[in-house]
Write a protein that holds these residues in place. Structure first.
Motif, short mmCIF file in Angstrom:
data_model
loop_
_atom_site.label_atom_id
_atom_site.label_comp_id
_atom_site.label_asym_id
_atom_site.label_seq_id
_atom_site.Cartn_x
_atom_site.Cartn_y
_atom_site.Cartn_z
N SER A 46 0.55 -0.90 -0.47
CA SER A 46 0.16 0.13 0.15
C SER A 46 1.23 1.55 0.03
CB SER A 46 -0.65 -0.01 1.30
OG SER A 46 -1.65 1.50 1.25
N LEU A 47 0.32 2.02 -0.66
CA LEU A 47 0.88 3.97 -1.27
C LEU A 47 1.20 4.90 -0.47
CD1 LEU A 47 2.50 2.74 -5.01
CD2 LEU A 47 4.05 2.09 -2.56
N VAL A 48 -0.23 4.48 0.19
CA VAL A 48 -1.32 5.41 0.87
C VAL A 48 -0.19 6.49 1.13
CG1 VAL A 48 -4.15 6.21 1.66
CG2 VAL A 48 -3.37 3.80 0.17
N ASP A 49 -0.07 6.70 2.61
CA ASP A 49 0.84 7.35 3.32
C ASP A 49 1.97 7.75 2.56
OD1 ASP A 49 -1.70 7.52 4.40
OD2 ASP A 49 -0.97 6.03 6.03
N GLY A 50 2.71 7.06 1.44
CA GLY A 50 3.82 7.18 1.86
C GLY A 50 4.25 8.36 0.81
N PHE A 51 5.93 8.92 1.57
CA PHE A 51 6.68 9.78 0.42
C PHE A 51 7.42 9.23 0.71
CE2 PHE A 51 6.03 9.97 5.25
CZ PHE A 51 7.41 10.97 5.85
N ALA A 52 9.06 10.13 0.12
CA ALA A 52 10.27 9.75 -0.07
C ALA A 52 11.02 11.05 0.75
CB ALA A 52 10.90 9.52 -1.10
N GLU A 53 12.31 11.09 1.24
CA GLU A 53 13.08 12.06 1.44
C GLU A 53 14.65 12.29 1.43
OE1 GLU A 53 12.29 13.42 6.15
OE2 GLU A 53 13.47 11.61 6.84
N ILE A 54 14.87 12.75 0.98
CA ILE A 54 16.45 12.70 1.17
C ILE A 54 17.67 13.63 2.15
CG2 ILE A 54 18.56 13.90 -0.80
CD1 ILE A 54 16.38 14.48 -2.12
N ASP A 55 18.06 11.82 2.59
CA ASP A 55 18.64 12.76 4.25
C ASP A 55 20.26 12.27 4.03
OD1 ASP A 55 18.93 13.05 6.53
OD2 ASP A 55 18.83 10.67 7.21
N ASP A 56 21.07 12.94 4.09
CA ASP A 56 22.31 13.13 4.04
C ASP A 56 22.75 12.24 2.17
OD1 ASP A 56 25.25 13.08 4.63
OD2 ASP A 56 24.97 10.95 5.86
N HIS A 57 22.16 12.96 1.09
CA HIS A 57 22.79 12.64 -0.33
C HIS A 57 22.84 11.15 -0.63
CE1 HIS A 57 24.19 16.22 -0.74
NE2 HIS A 57 24.94 16.08 0.74
N GLU A 58 21.29 11.07 0.44
CA GLU A 58 20.33 9.40 -0.26
C GLU A 58 18.50 9.45 -0.05
OE1 GLU A 58 21.99 7.15 3.07
OE2 GLU A 58 23.51 6.50 2.25
N VAL A 59 18.29 9.07 -0.80
CA VAL A 59 16.64 9.20 -0.66
C VAL A 59 16.02 7.70 0.11
CG1 VAL A 59 14.58 9.37 -2.48
CG2 VAL A 59 17.19 10.47 -2.45
N TRP A 60 15.53 7.92 0.95
CA TRP A 60 14.52 6.89 2.12
C TRP A 60 13.31 7.21 1.55
CZ3 TRP A 60 17.10 3.41 4.43
CH2 TRP A 60 18.96 4.14 4.81
N LEU A 61 11.90 6.45 1.24
CA LEU A 61 11.16 5.68 1.53
C LEU A 61 10.63 5.80 2.98
CD1 LEU A 61 9.10 5.93 -1.30
CD2 LEU A 61 9.22 3.56 -0.99
N HIS A 62 9.43 6.13 3.17
CA HIS A 62 8.21 6.46 4.44
C HIS A 62 7.43 5.73 4.37
CE1 HIS A 62 12.22 8.10 6.60
NE2 HIS A 62 12.10 9.05 5.88
N GLY A 63 6.53 5.88 5.36
CA GLY A 63 5.34 4.73 4.89
C GLY A 63 4.89 4.45 4.09
N VAL A 64 6.02 3.64 3.27
CA VAL A 64 4.99 2.48 2.13
C VAL A 64 4.56 1.28 3.37
CG1 VAL A 64 5.42 0.81 0.75
CG2 VAL A 64 6.16 3.64 0.15
N HIS A 65 3.05 0.37 3.34
CA HIS A 65 2.79 -0.30 4.06
C HIS A 65 3.71 -1.66 3.06
CE1 HIS A 65 0.23 -3.40 6.16
NE2 HIS A 65 0.84 -2.76 6.94
N ILE A 66 4.46 -3.02 3.38
CA ILE A 66 4.55 -4.28 3.05
C ILE A 66 3.70 -4.32 3.84
CG2 ILE A 66 6.18 -5.84 1.62
CD1 ILE A 66 7.77 -3.35 0.71
N PRO A 67 3.47 -5.59 4.10
CA PRO A 67 2.42 -6.17 5.24
C PRO A 67 3.61 -7.30 4.95
CG PRO A 67 0.86 -6.76 3.40
CD PRO A 67 2.14 -5.56 3.17
N GLU A 68 3.93 -7.82 6.31
CA GLU A 68 4.82 -9.08 6.78
C GLU A 68 4.17 -10.70 6.51
OE1 GLU A 68 4.88 -9.62 11.31
OE2 GLU A 68 5.71 -8.22 11.65
N TYR A 69 5.48 -10.87 5.75
CA TYR A 69 5.06 -12.53 5.11
C TYR A 69 4.36 -13.43 5.89
CZ TYR A 69 6.22 -16.61 2.02
OH TYR A 69 6.07 -17.31 1.05
N THR A 70 3.68 -14.40 5.54
CA THR A 70 2.82 -14.62 6.38
C THR A 70 3.26 -16.07 6.71
OG1 THR A 70 1.36 -15.81 4.49
CG2 THR A 70 0.73 -13.90 5.50
#
Length: 158
Positions: A46-70
């Motif tokens: 699910s990408l609904v609440d996802g966003f990316a930010e740049i921290d120390d010249h690296e791009v990080w993806l936050h808030g993306v929900h990938i559920p635990e593998y059953t």
């Protein structure tokens, strides 16, 4: 084992195109754990609440929900952990300059597999105001009505 070919869509953020003006898009790789890949291959994300930010010249993806593998064990991942995105230095620098401008953000548009590798499509976006949203809805409705009228005219129903 046969290598995968083509593009397989896992998740799409339709709300992002409604809430933002999309200026530019990039394809980025993701640093994932094994159970995250298995969960994505099962088509769960699910990408609904996802966003990316740049921290120390690296791009990080936050808030993306990938559920635990059953079937995962103690090596399972946390569902909303931040994930590193893989981009070229020139692309990161361009994103960093643009995000420094007021009103710009980086949003994920879709997660997919391209030739067996997990990719995310990110976009440089500006937030829409409420009147922009109403205007785009009215435009879409008008084009739908004209296409329907053309179809009726071609079929001789008019």
């Amino acid at each position: 084992m046969v290598k995968e070919k083509g593009r397989k869509l896992v998740a799409q953020n339709k709300k992002a195109r409604h809430d933002y003006h999309i200026d530019d898009t990039w394809e980025a790789g993701m640093v994932l754990m094994g159970t995250e890949v298995k969960s994505l291959r099962a088509g769960r994300a699910s990408l609904v609440d996802g966003f990316a930010e740049i921290d120390d010249h690296e791009v990080w993806l936050h808030g993306v929900h990938i559920p635990e593998y059953t079937q995962g064990t103690w090596t399972n991942h946390s569902a909303r952990r931040k994930r590193k995105l893989l981009l070229n230095r020139a692309e990161i620098d361009k994103l960093e300059r643009k995000v420094g401008d007021k009103g710009y953000t980086i949003v994920p548009l879709s997660i997919y597999f391209n030739d067996g590798r997990a990719k995310v499509e990110i976009a440089l976006a500006r937030g829409k105001k409420s009147w922009d949203k109403r205007h785009s809805l009215a435009e879409r409705q008008a084009t739908r009505e004209t296409q329907q009228a053309i179809g009726r005219r071609l079929k001789g129903m008019d």
